[in-house]
Design a protein around this motif. Structure first.
Motif, PDB file in Angstrom:
ATOM      1  N   ALA A  56      -1.398   0.438  -1.603  1.00 31.23           N
ATOM      2  CA  ALA A  56      -1.056  -0.309  -0.390  1.00 31.23           C
ATOM      3  C   ALA A  56      -2.236  -1.151   0.072  1.00 31.23           C
ATOM      4  CB  ALA A  56      -0.624   0.649   0.715  1.00 31.23           C
ATOM      5  N   ARG A  57      -3.440  -0.676  -0.210  1.00 28.24           N
ATOM      6  CA  ARG A  57      -4.644  -1.400   0.208  1.00 28.24           C
ATOM      7  C   ARG A  57      -4.874  -2.644  -0.636  1.00 28.24           C
ATOM      8  NH1 ARG A  57      -8.757   3.478  -0.233  1.00 28.24           N
ATOM      9  NH2 ARG A  57     -10.292   1.842   0.260  1.00 28.24           N
ATOM     10  N   HIS A  69      -1.063   5.628   0.353  1.00 27.26           N
ATOM     11  CA  HIS A  69      -1.108   5.281  -1.077  1.00 27.26           C
ATOM     12  C   HIS A  69      -2.145   4.179  -1.269  1.00 27.26           C
ATOM     13  CE1 HIS A  69       0.047   4.217  -5.136  1.00 27.26           C
ATOM     14  NE2 HIS A  69       0.858   5.263  -5.165  1.00 27.26           N
ATOM     15  N   LEU A  88       3.217   5.578   3.491  1.00 23.58           N
ATOM     16  CA  LEU A  88       3.006   4.430   2.603  1.00 23.58           C
ATOM     17  C   LEU A  88       1.554   3.977   2.633  1.00 23.58           C
ATOM     18  CD1 LEU A  88       4.093   2.141   0.784  1.00 23.58           C
ATOM     19  CD2 LEU A  88       4.771   0.935   2.875  1.00 23.58           C
ATOM     20  N   ARG A  89       0.959   3.994   3.810  1.00 14.72           N
ATOM     21  CA  ARG A  89      -0.421   3.529   3.939  1.00 14.72           C
ATOM     22  C   ARG A  89      -1.417   4.455   3.248  1.00 14.72           C
ATOM     23  NH1 ARG A  89      -1.207  -0.700   6.848  1.00 14.72           N
ATOM     24  NH2 ARG A  89       0.340  -1.413   8.340  1.00 14.72           N
ATOM     25  N   PHE A 144       4.138   4.418  -5.384  1.00 13.53           N
ATOM     26  CA  PHE A 144       4.034   3.407  -4.334  1.00 13.53           C
ATOM     27  C   PHE A 144       5.406   2.791  -4.069  1.00 13.53           C
ATOM     28  CE2 PHE A 144       2.831  -1.141  -3.267  1.00 13.53           C
ATOM     29  CZ  PHE A 144       2.519  -0.872  -1.958  1.00 13.53           C
ATOM     30  N   LEU A 186       7.714   2.788  -0.659  1.00 11.45           N
ATOM     31  CA  LEU A 186       8.288   1.564  -0.090  1.00 11.45           C
ATOM     32  C   LEU A 186       9.786   1.742   0.155  1.00 11.45           C
ATOM     33  CD1 LEU A 186       6.467  -1.162  -2.231  1.00 11.45           C
ATOM     34  CD2 LEU A 186       6.332  -0.957   0.242  1.00 11.45           C
ATOM     35  N   ARG A 225       2.489  -7.726   0.429  1.00 12.83           N
ATOM     36  CA  ARG A 225       3.638  -6.836   0.554  1.00 12.83           C
ATOM     37  C   ARG A 225       3.528  -6.002   1.830  1.00 12.83           C
ATOM     38  NH1 ARG A 225       5.507  -3.781  -4.778  1.00 12.83           N
ATOM     39  NH2 ARG A 225       7.514  -4.056  -3.718  1.00 12.83           N
ATOM     40  N   MET A 226       2.324  -5.520   2.116  1.00 12.65           N
ATOM     41  CA  MET A 226       2.135  -4.712   3.322  1.00 12.65           C
ATOM     42  C   MET A 226       2.241  -5.562   4.585  1.00 12.65           C
ATOM     43  SD  MET A 226       2.014  -1.662   2.357  1.00 12.65           S
ATOM     44  CE  MET A 226       1.604  -0.938   3.947  1.00 12.65           C
TER      45      MET A 226
END
Length: 920
Positions: A373-374, A370, A367-368, A336, A340, A379-380
């Protein structure tokens, strides 16, 4: 007979329960066996027919058995007196060694063998057992040993092997290992994190562990066998982390070196078993991630489970030297972080011209994918804001041509820029330096452009400030005209609630509106866009808030506001009540005051409420750490919104001025005659303007104000107002409706996708550019531009779904129009077929109107609004939505869906496909 087996109390209870009904008065039970050491020697038994007290003696000689029986008779008297007692003797003496004188007293007149399988059947309430149970001694032993205090669950006439093992798993491993009456790999992976359950499994006899493992492997699959092997070794907690790391050793791209390194962690394992296991682990983690995202009762626990497993996987990967091989893994934290950094690199390259923004968009897409990320919402959020601002930088932004042009563009686009900048200024919540440098580069580039726009705006202000008036506002909505032009039209439909969020900027308004319209509110506007007013000068509360609340350009205090508000609403023949901070709070146990609740309940009152949370946060330093506002952050706002909705009132969320935020690179200008943080009197310097005229309400009608955001005249606070930067002077005006029936004539609904600028949306969501169309030979003289919402019929003139409704619609303008989408749906053969299966379906015109209302509202309406449209508000909107779904969800396809129990959503594309229609 063979050597006597060991028997315990439970076995004896089962034998007594089985043979007591056939005892025929005999009170001696001879059992071939050896009673377990420490077992109870006396206990009670109750059957359907009788109950008795059982005494147990363990005797392994003929003389010992005779002595035990004689002692029992002496102690309990004659046979008649012993009717409620039973002596059970466990013994190794065989039948032929007893004389008939003793066997005559024994149940069945013989020594009874312990049929342990039959005992198990009895304990499950069955008459017999699956023959396979008799052949598996480990299972018989386990079932006899593991019976819970409350007994085994009742089953059918025959106890099957699967049912027996399932019950055993529930006791041995715990309920965490069981699903809804079925064991699957998901429940076993949940079980692997249950320390107590896995410890119990590791402590079981080897034969029982092997038996359970074989059954679960056969039932669930190879993944279960590997998991239970780890549990038997005391490594259950590492099962799921190893499943993540194991992805490096499976698949087409797995190298022999990776497989060897992973073998050092796990030992010998078949490739197909490992493949099934890693796939199962990823599936379970995806399920937990979804549960964590849901915000439900178990979301926090699911989130912690995912993070704990992935952190441990990171440690194991590092131990085995597999971190690099797992760079593409969708769960590993290092993977992850790598994505980033890829995004940050691509974003920086797009800014300095060495790369394209498409590369950053692609990196964002990767990235999404991963899964972490959810779970990394903050951070997102910063990532999203950075790429949004990069998109904005790619678009040419012409300088504003007037004050009105600048205010319009700020309320429809640049406020979102400021919103994103606030998030980006705070940086990466995890403090990643690579992301920090990329965000800093974006921030500086955007601030440079925004400052240029503020400077261009400032060039138009001196002339506009001198000449703007209610007769010639220069195309602007003046702060003193908000009540006249926005609130009065609403009041003709239903008395609104005006909530003044003192200090709310356009950026804060964009944030709040997005959240509120995702819940239960509809945003509306007198124009086809969000509107904003222009504050008085200087943009401080003492000048702007009285002007807003009295409808007259004036300065003053709360008394001026309260009296002026009441006077304004008295003129149209109504009444207005204004509540400030001291008037809002209720007594103990009540959030809002009785006075305020009484005013809200009276529909003849226009109610105004002033909330100071945002302004206070700027003043006392609490705004500095914020990257966004939620309705719950503003004291009393949720309660006011709920009360307004309960009374069916529209809400106007409005400010009196905006604000700018403090930045460390800001400058304190050392000057005399300072009146406030952002205005003064005297001569202007760099970044300042001298303004005068009727719109300047303080400083004797002439003030010096900064247009640059980084200038202040007082000590540092979290934010400031009083100047003429766009973020201060533009006053956001948000109109929120609880239902369509409160929409004024000529106004428009603003679906979320129409409010935000196109660059705010993800690349995949941005509308495609219009295709070039061949120019027609002659323009149509009758073509009407897409325009505002048509005027609605007044309730007292024509019923919404009355018999004459269509005639009135046809007569309006005497024009022939193509039937609406809703009308074409209900006229179709498909609808007729659906209608035949729905008894007491609503009128076709009702259904057509609801379809059209959904389309007009952006395909989403509150259930209460839909029910109100059909005149069924008091008869269960959820039930009515179900009827509509039965009518329109052809073959089960989700044309209509209910979101969160409160909203009805329409999938227009699926509707047209299922009913064979076009959207035109």
């Amino acid at each position: 007979m063979s050597a006597p087996p060991e028997v315990d109390r439970r076995m004896l209870e089962a034998l007594v329960e089985h043979w007591l009904p056939e005892a025929n008065g005999r009170r001696l039970l001879l059992v071939h066996g050896r009673y377990a050491d420490g077992g109870d020697r006396e206990f009670g038994i109750r059957t359907k027919e009788c109950r008795c007290r059982v005494h147990v003696a363990d005797r392994h000689s003929l003389l010992g058995v005779l002595e035990a029986w004689q002692d029992h008779q002496r102690e309990h008297g004659s046979e008649t007196d012993t009717a409620d007692t039973l002596l059970v003797v466990t013994t190794g003496v065989e039948d032929h060694q007893f004389g008939w004188d003793l066997l005559a007293y024994a149940v069945q007149r013989r020594v009874l063998s312990v049929d342990r399988a039959q005992i198990i059947a009895q304990r499950f309430g069955a008459r017999d057992v699956d023959p396979r149970i008799r052949r598996e001694h480990w299972l018989v032993d386990a079932l006899l040993d593991a019976e819970p205090v409350e007994g085994w669950p009742r089953t059918g006439s025959v106890l099957t092997r699967d049912r027996a093992i399932h019950a055993l798993i529930g006791v041995r491993l715990g309920r965490a290992a069981l699903g809804e009456d079925a064991v699957d790999i998901g429940t076993l992976l949940d079980f692997s994190l249950d320390v107590a359950g896995t410890t119990r499994f590791a402590a079981l006899p080897a034969a029982e562990r092997d038996g359970l493992t074989d059954w679960l492997t056969h039932t669930v699959g190879d993944a279960a066998g590997l998991l239970l092997r780890l549990a038997a070794e005391g490594r259950a907690a590492d099962a799921m982390p190893l499943g993540i790391v194991g992805t490096a050793a499976v698949g087409e791209n797995a190298s022999p070196a990776a497989a060897l390194a992973f073998g050092g962690l796990l030992g010998g394992v078949r490739p197909e078993q490992l493949g099934a296991f890693t796939e199962a682990v990823e599936g379970a983690l995806e399920r937990w991630v979804s549960e964590a995202e849901s915000g439900g009762r178990n979301s926090a626990g699911a989130r912690e489970k995912v993070l704990a497993v992935t952190r441990r996987a990171e440690e194991l990967a590092a131990t085995a030297g597999l971190t690099a091989e797992l760079a593409g893994n969708r769960f590993l934290p290092s993977a992850f972080t790598a994505r980033l950094h890829d995004f940050a690199t691509a974003l920086t390259a797009a800014l300095d011209g060495t790369g394209k923004l498409d590369a950053a968009e692609d990196a964002l897409g990767a990235l999404r994918t991963h899964h972490l990320a959810r779970l990394a919402g903050e951070r997102m959020r910063a990532v999203d804001m950075a790429v949004r601002l990069a998109r904005w930088l790619e678009h040419p932004v012409p300088e504003p041509t007037s004050v009105a042009d600048a205010i319009r563009r700020y309320s429809t686009e640049w406020a979102w820029v400021d919103r994103a900048l606030t998030t980006l200024w705070a940086g990466d919540p995890a403090g990643d330096p690579v992301l920090g440098r990329a965000y800093q580069a974006v921030f500086r580039a955007v601030r440079e452009r925004r400052a240029a726009l503020d400077e261009a705006f400032a060039t138009h202000l001196p002339s506009w400030t001198r000449h703007a008036s209610i007769d010639d506002p220069g195309g602007c909505l003046l702060i003193e005209r908000v009540l006249h032009e926005v609130v009065v039209p609403l009041a003709r439909q239903k008395a609104p609630v005006i909530v003044v969020l003192d200090g709310m900027s356009g950026a804060v308004a964009a944030d709040l509106a997005e959240q509120l319209t995702q819940r239960t509110w509809l945003e509306a506007s007198p124009k086809a866009r969000r509107i904003a007013a222009v504050s008085a000068v200087p943009s401080v509360t003492r000048a702007s808030r009285p002007s807003l609340l009295t409808g007259t350009l004036t300065a003053g205090d709360q008394t001026v506001e309260k009296d002026g508000f009441a006077a304004f609403w008295k003129r149209p023949g109504g009444s207005g009540l204004l509540f400030h901070k001291a008037d809002i709070a209720g007594d103990a146990g009540h959030r809002l005051s009785d006075q305020l609740l009484t005013a809200l309940s009276d529909e003849s009152n226009v109610v105004g409420v002033v909330l100071n949370t945002i302004d206070a946060a700027l003043d006392h330093g609490r705004e500095g750490d914020r990257t966004g506002w939620q309705p719950g952050d503003i004291t009393y706002l949720p309660e006011l919104l709920d009360a307004a909705r309960n009374y069916g009132r529209p809400v106007v969320l409005v400010s009196d001025h905006g604000h700018v935020l403090d930045r460390p690179d800001g400058t304190k200008v050392p000057v005399d005659d300072v009146e406030s943080a952002r205005w003064r009197v005297g001569e202007p310097g760099e970044g300042e303007l001298a303004l005068s005229g009727p719109r300047v309400l303080l400083g004797g009608g002439s003030v010096v104000v900064p247009w640059r955001e980084d200038i202040r005249y007082t000590n540092r606070k979290a934010g400031y107002h009083g100047g003429v930067a766009l973020a201060e002077l533009a006053v956001p005006v948000l109109v929120l409706l609880p239902a369509l029936n409160t929409l004024p004539d000529g106004w428009e609904l603003l679906p979320a996708d129409r409010v935000a600028p196109t660059w705010w949306q993800r690349r995949a969501e941005q509308p495609s550019p219009p295709q070039a169309q061949p120019k027609p030979a002659e323009p149509s003289a009758t073509a009407a531009p897409p325009a505002r919402r048509a005027r609605k019929e007044q309730p007292d003139a024509l019923p919404l779904f009355g018999v004459d409704d269509q005639k009135a619609r046809d007569a309006d303008g005497d024009r022939a129009e193509q039937p609406s989408l809703g009308q074409r749906v209900v006229d179709s053969e498909v609808y007729a077929g659906q209608r035949a299966f729905v008894p007491k379906a609503p009128d076709r015109r009702v259904v057509a109107a609801i379809v059209d209302a959904l389309v007009e509202a952006g395909n989403r309406l509150p259930l209460n609004t839909v029910a109100e449209l059909a005149g069924r508000k008091s008869r269960g909107p959820e039930f009515f939505a179900t009827i509509l779904q039965r009518l329109l969800n052809v073959d089960g396809y989700p044309v209509l869906s209910v979101d969160g129990g409160q909203w009805l959503s329409l999938d227009t594309d699926t509707l047209c496909l299922q009913f064979g229609l076009t959207r035109d």
